[in-house]
Design an enzyme around this catalytic site. Structure first.
Site, PDB file in Angstrom:
ATOM      1  N   THR A 209     -49.351 -13.620 -12.910  1.00 31.98           N
ATOM      2  CA  THR A 209     -50.266 -12.453 -12.526  1.00 31.98           C
ATOM      3  C   THR A 209     -50.880 -11.938 -13.686  1.00 31.98           C
ATOM      4  O   THR A 209     -50.102 -11.605 -14.931  1.00 31.98           O
ATOM      5  CB  THR A 209     -49.777 -11.374 -11.570  1.00 31.98           C
ATOM      6  OG1 THR A 209     -48.611 -10.822 -12.518  1.00 31.98           O
ATOM      7  CG2 THR A 209     -49.232 -11.887 -10.237  1.00 31.98           C
ATOM      8  N   ARG A 238     -47.635 -11.212 -18.810  1.00 32.45           N
ATOM      9  CA  ARG A 238     -47.555 -10.235 -19.692  1.00 32.45           C
ATOM     10  C   ARG A 238     -46.153  -9.544 -19.443  1.00 32.45           C
ATOM     11  O   ARG A 238     -45.557  -9.486 -18.423  1.00 32.45           O
ATOM     12  CB  ARG A 238     -48.625  -9.114 -19.399  1.00 32.45           C
ATOM     13  CG  ARG A 238     -49.872  -9.291 -19.763  1.00 32.45           C
ATOM     14  CD  ARG A 238     -50.246  -9.663 -21.457  1.00 32.45           C
ATOM     15  NE  ARG A 238     -51.619  -9.629 -21.780  1.00 32.45           N
ATOM     16  CZ  ARG A 238     -51.904 -11.153 -21.656  1.00 32.45           C
ATOM     17  NH1 ARG A 238     -51.239 -12.010 -21.714  1.00 32.45           N
ATOM     18  NH2 ARG A 238     -53.370 -11.208 -22.295  1.00 32.45           N
ATOM     19  N   GLU A 267     -44.087  -6.364 -28.186  1.00 32.90           N
ATOM     20  CA  GLU A 267     -44.112  -7.840 -29.168  1.00 32.90           C
ATOM     21  C   GLU A 267     -44.714  -7.407 -30.472  1.00 32.90           C
ATOM     22  O   GLU A 267     -45.619  -6.365 -30.465  1.00 32.90           O
ATOM     23  CB  GLU A 267     -45.395  -8.692 -28.499  1.00 32.90           C
ATOM     24  CG  GLU A 267     -45.052  -9.027 -27.059  1.00 32.90           C
ATOM     25  CD  GLU A 267     -45.868 -10.076 -26.338  1.00 32.90           C
ATOM     26  OE1 GLU A 267     -46.991 -10.460 -27.023  1.00 32.90           O
ATOM     27  OE2 GLU A 267     -45.783 -10.503 -25.144  1.00 32.90           O
ATOM     28  N   HIS A 286     -45.424 -15.677 -27.555  1.00 35.11           N
ATOM     29  CA  HIS A 286     -46.735 -15.322 -26.884  1.00 35.11           C
ATOM     30  C   HIS A 286     -47.915 -16.631 -27.515  1.00 35.11           C
ATOM     31  O   HIS A 286     -48.831 -16.344 -28.079  1.00 35.11           O
ATOM     32  CB  HIS A 286     -47.391 -14.081 -27.142  1.00 35.11           C
ATOM     33  CG  HIS A 286     -48.272 -13.555 -25.980  1.00 35.11           C
ATOM     34  ND1 HIS A 286     -48.432 -12.272 -25.524  1.00 35.11           N
ATOM     35  CD2 HIS A 286     -49.212 -14.511 -25.193  1.00 35.11           C
ATOM     36  CE1 HIS A 286     -49.524 -12.295 -24.811  1.00 35.11           C
ATOM     37  NE2 HIS A 286     -50.134 -13.692 -24.775  1.00 35.11           N
ATOM     38  N   ILE A 287     -47.228 -17.803 -27.212  1.00 35.30           N
ATOM     39  CA  ILE A 287     -48.197 -18.707 -27.581  1.00 35.30           C
ATOM     40  C   ILE A 287     -48.958 -19.671 -26.245  1.00 35.30           C
ATOM     41  O   ILE A 287     -49.242 -20.752 -26.526  1.00 35.30           O
ATOM     42  CB  ILE A 287     -47.429 -20.044 -28.340  1.00 35.30           C
ATOM     43  CG1 ILE A 287     -46.077 -20.387 -27.513  1.00 35.30           C
ATOM     44  CG2 ILE A 287     -47.015 -19.356 -29.657  1.00 35.30           C
ATOM     45  CD1 ILE A 287     -45.568 -21.794 -28.108  1.00 35.30           C
ATOM     46  N   SER A 289     -51.647 -19.787 -24.862  1.00 33.38           N
ATOM     47  CA  SER A 289     -53.132 -20.653 -25.295  1.00 33.38           C
ATOM     48  C   SER A 289     -52.999 -20.942 -26.649  1.00 33.38           C
ATOM     49  O   SER A 289     -54.120 -21.585 -26.889  1.00 33.38           O
ATOM     50  CB  SER A 289     -54.270 -19.615 -24.688  1.00 33.38           C
ATOM     51  OG  SER A 289     -54.178 -18.576 -25.898  1.00 33.38           O
TER      52      SER A 289
HETATM   53  C1  DGY Z   1     -54.494 -14.603 -22.736  1.00 31.56           C
HETATM   54  O1  DGY Z   1     -55.543 -15.403 -23.270  1.00 31.56           O
HETATM   55  O2  DGY Z   1     -54.559 -13.817 -22.333  1.00 31.56           O
HETATM   56  C2  DGY Z   1     -53.327 -15.201 -23.267  1.00 31.56           C
HETATM   57  O3  DGY Z   1     -52.108 -14.341 -23.087  1.00 31.56           O
HETATM   58  C3  DGY Z   1     -53.420 -15.466 -24.808  1.00 31.56           C
HETATM   59  O4  DGY Z   1     -52.164 -16.606 -24.850  1.00 31.56           O
END
Ligand code: DGY
Length: 324
Positions: A209, A238, A267, A286-287, A289
């Site tokens: 979400t 998140r 983080e 936090h990878i 993307s």
């Molecule tokens: C975003 O684009 O919000 C992602 O958390 C980045 O990895």
């Protein structure tokens, strides 16, 4: 005169070239560390556009940016936008949906597999020289194929995860979403379930979400208590969507079996954080993307959003929905 856009991190050449065609651009090289406050203030004073990653766009920043018209974030998540403050000041905010869906879905599966089959833990086990013949049962994990997957948040990334689960791993998929999605149910053969039911029946629970006031600490002590004792919890949304203290407790006392986490309350995760010493938790920085292709695509889309916001006659396509 071209509008001045400040970019608070380095972006790929293609995105920079697109911006530079329509705007006067300055870029901060974030590899030098974060931009000094005074320099940021100087740039904000003349910026009509600001391109950023996760910088807080709040009253404090907006009050230093009297000419600002648009903020383009290189992310799909925009919980770092103070939407009320932006509305008050008439500042447009855009984000980068769609281009990262498959990449984040791939990472979600990397976490599912890693937590279930103990990939990261056993990699360390081998490299630290603990592997002996006869280890056998000590190394067993949990099956992913044909297990039940609960997806909390059935947006486009949720759908991409469901597709992999159904058609790749032949999993049984249930989902919970604010609005039910009959078309997805029909197309993919997934079932809707209320959140509490999803938590109780799933072998794997994936949290996807966006962070909003309604989803803050959506998963807390009570929700974790509903899950199966060997359930695997995955968070790619998140850190604040989960009560982290409750999650640590649940993982330590066996309320649930394991977790795969790409996001955290604070983080980067600090040394000494309880997760650092928990072998049943896979931690990633936090990878979601973070592939070269996808980050390039996101930067290019963010540049296009900025150009549309500053030069277009209509609102940009990827304006965040609350600011439409
Ligand atoms: C975003 O684009 O919000 C992602 O958390 C980045 O990895």
């Amino acid at each position: 005169m071209k509008p001045f856009v400040f970019v608070d991190r380095q972006i790929p050449p293609e995105a920079l070239a697109l911006l530079a065609e329509y705007c006067e651009v300055e870029v901060w090289d974030h590899q030098q560390g974060s931009i000094p406050k005074d320099l940021l203030r100087e740039k904000l004073l003349k910026a009509v556009g600001l391109m950023t990653g996760g910088r807080w766009i709040n009253e404090e920043l907006l009050s230093q940016a009297p000419r600002l018209k648009a903020v383009s974030t290189i992310s799909v998540g925009y919980n770092h936008f103070d939407l009320e403050a932006m509305k008050r000041r008439g500042v447009i905010g855009t984000h980068t949906p769609q281009v990262l869906d498959d990449t984040v879905a791939d990472l979600t599966f990397a976490l599912i597999l890693s937590a279930a089959r103990r990939v990261a833990e056993l990699d360390r086990y081998v490299k630290e020289g603990h592997w002996k013949s006869g280890d056998g049962v000590k190394l067993f994990g949990k099956d992913v194929h044909h297990a039940k997957l609960g997806i909390v948040g059935m947006g486009r990334i949720g759908e991409a995860v469901a597709r992999r689960a159904k058609f790749g791993f032949e999993m049984d998929v249930v989902y919970y979403n604010r609005t039910r999605k009959p078309e997805v149910e029909t197309a993919m053969g997934v079932q809707y379930a209320p959140l509490n039911e999803l938590l109780a029946v799933s072998d794997f629970v994936v949290l996807l979400t966006p962070l909003t006031p309604e989803t803050t600490k959506l998963i807390g002590r009570q929700e974790l208590a509903l899950m199966k004792p060997d359930a695997v919890f995955i968070n790619v949304s998140r850190g604040q969507t989960v009560d982290e203290e409750a999650l640590i407790e649940a993982l330590q006392n066996g309320t649930i079996g394991a977790a795969g986490l790409d996001v955290f309350e604070k983080e980067p995760l600090e040394q000494g954080h309880p997760f650092m010493n928990m072998s049943n938790v896979v931690t990633l920085p936090h990878i979601g993307s973070a592939t070269t292709q996808t980050r390039n695509d996101m930067a290019l889309l963010a540049a296009r959003n900025m150009v549309e916001a500053l030069t277009g006659e209509t609102l940009p396509k990827h304006i965040v929905k609350e600011l439409k």
